[in-house]
Design an enzyme around this catalytic site. Structure first.
Site, short mmCIF file in Angstrom:
data_model
loop_
_atom_site.label_atom_id
_atom_site.label_comp_id
_atom_site.label_asym_id
_atom_site.label_seq_id
_atom_site.Cartn_x
_atom_site.Cartn_y
_atom_site.Cartn_z
CB CYS A 170 -10.10 -9.67 -35.87
SG CYS A 170 -10.23 -7.93 -36.25
CG ASP A 171 -6.96 -12.15 -35.63
OD1 ASP A 171 -7.95 -12.60 -36.25
OD2 ASP A 171 -6.09 -11.46 -36.15
CB CYS B 125 -7.51 -6.89 -35.40
SG CYS B 125 -9.25 -6.80 -34.94
#
Ligand code: NAP
Length: 316
Positions: A140-141, A137
């Protein structure tokens, strides 16, 4: 006997939420069960460019689109539960779904919209470095890799788009693809080849990752020559990121023994989303279909809910 819903929807991605919206509007007593956060895969998608009617003048992300869909479902009154269904009894007039803590949900109809999840990269030590260098992701990261080096595996739309997104954070992004030609759409490729921070490693697969707690080493193989190359993190960084975008696998593990016809784990339906079991429908990425997109998932959800409404009306 407890409450028997007219319609139970498994999954709150675009297909499930569209089904929830239509179910609510049809005045079906509707329950939406989701095991995690709403949105499914698009909850972790940074950019959505191809959903008709989206706000083109503002950057549309997966979460922003899904937040509006969720609000719309709530407006039409569907009940919501957060649970993981571990057992599904789908035959007969009342379908029974059992959650992870033993709660039982009953419905006259069920729409399965459980979607799909990212395919693992398939290299040695992958599990050990999940969240410690390996991610699926970018949304997200990406910020963990601000100024670091990042590698992306895959050659489809997701890999190339997410690799471009990662160039906004990482010092350098290298896309590792098992062939020498991308699968991504031409328009996406054009943008990618113009991006100076994006590099390409062709005909290559990741064999192994390693490190002492944090991933700092990777062995890649050239599939044409068989040559193995060890990639080490820059000593000043001490780590790098590896993102996998190599397609998806259907979320049907807990539905294997309930009599549904499947193909490679995807649920078979007709054009009206009917599965082989009466009163049970499948919608979105979890079903066998040719185009897995937000727009087709939403359309599936709407069709499935309308079929559930016809089914319930005929019971009365
Ligand atoms: P995809 O189109 O199936 O591409 C998967 C990529 O991963 C392919 O390049 C494939 O290589 C590679 N791959 C598969 N298995 C592999 C393995 N075991 N090891 C190494 N590489 C492997 O998946 P996707 O990019 O996630 O897209 C899924 C669907 O969503 C597609 O229909 C796509 O068009 C759509 N999508 C659309 C957009 C957009 O329109 N903006 C954005 C994202 C996704 P090969 O090419 O060699 O097969």
């Amino acid at each position: 006997m407890g409450k028997v819903y007219d319609l139970i929807i498994l999954g709150a991605g675009p297909a499930g939420l569209a089904a929830g919206l239509y179910g609510g509007r049809y005045r079906l007593n509707t329950l939406v069960i989701e095991k995690g956060q709403d949105g499914g895969q698009i909850a972790i998608t940074n950019e959505i460019e191809n959903y008709p009617g989206q706000m083109v003048d503002q950057e549309e992300s997966g979460p922003s689109l899904i937040a509006r869909m969720t609000k719309q479902v709530e407006k039409f009154g569907a009940d919501r539960v957060c649970d993981t269904i571990v057992k599904a009894e789908l035959q007969g007039p009342v379908k029974k779904l059992t959650g992870v803590k033993g709660d039982v949900y009953e419905g006259k109809t069920v729409i399965i919209a459980t979607g799909a999840h990212p395919r693992p990269i398939g290299c040695k030590n992958e599990k050990e470095f999940l969240g410690k260098g390996i991610s699926f992701c970018a949304t997200c990261d990406a910020n963990f890799y601000e100024g670091f080096e990042v590698f992306v595996v895959g050659g489809g739309d997701s890999a190339v788009e997410e690799a471009m997104y990662l160039t906004k954070f990482a010092r350098k992004v290298t896309l590792i693809h098992r062939r020498d030609k991308l699968r991504a759409a031409e328009s996406i490729q054009e943008k990618a080849f113009k991006n100076e921070k994006l590099h390409f490693m062709w005909d290559t697969v990741v064999e192994e990752v390693d490190g002492d707690g944090i991933m700092d080493t990777m062995i890649v193989k050239n599939v044409k020559t068989g040559e193995l190359t060890t990639i080490k993190a820059d000593p000043d960084d001490g780590m790098f990121g590896l993102f996998g975008f190599i397609g998806y696998l259907p979320n049907t593990d807990n539905l294997q023994d309930c009599g549904l016809e499947m193909e490679n784990g995807y649920i078979k339906t007709d054009d009206n989303m009917h599965t082989n079991i009466e009163g049970v429908y499948a919608a979105g990425d979890v079903r066998v279909k040719s185009l897995r997109q937000v727009v087709t998932a939403a359309a599936d959800g709407a069709i499935a809910a309308s079929q559930a409404e016809h089914y319930c009306a005929n019971l009365e």
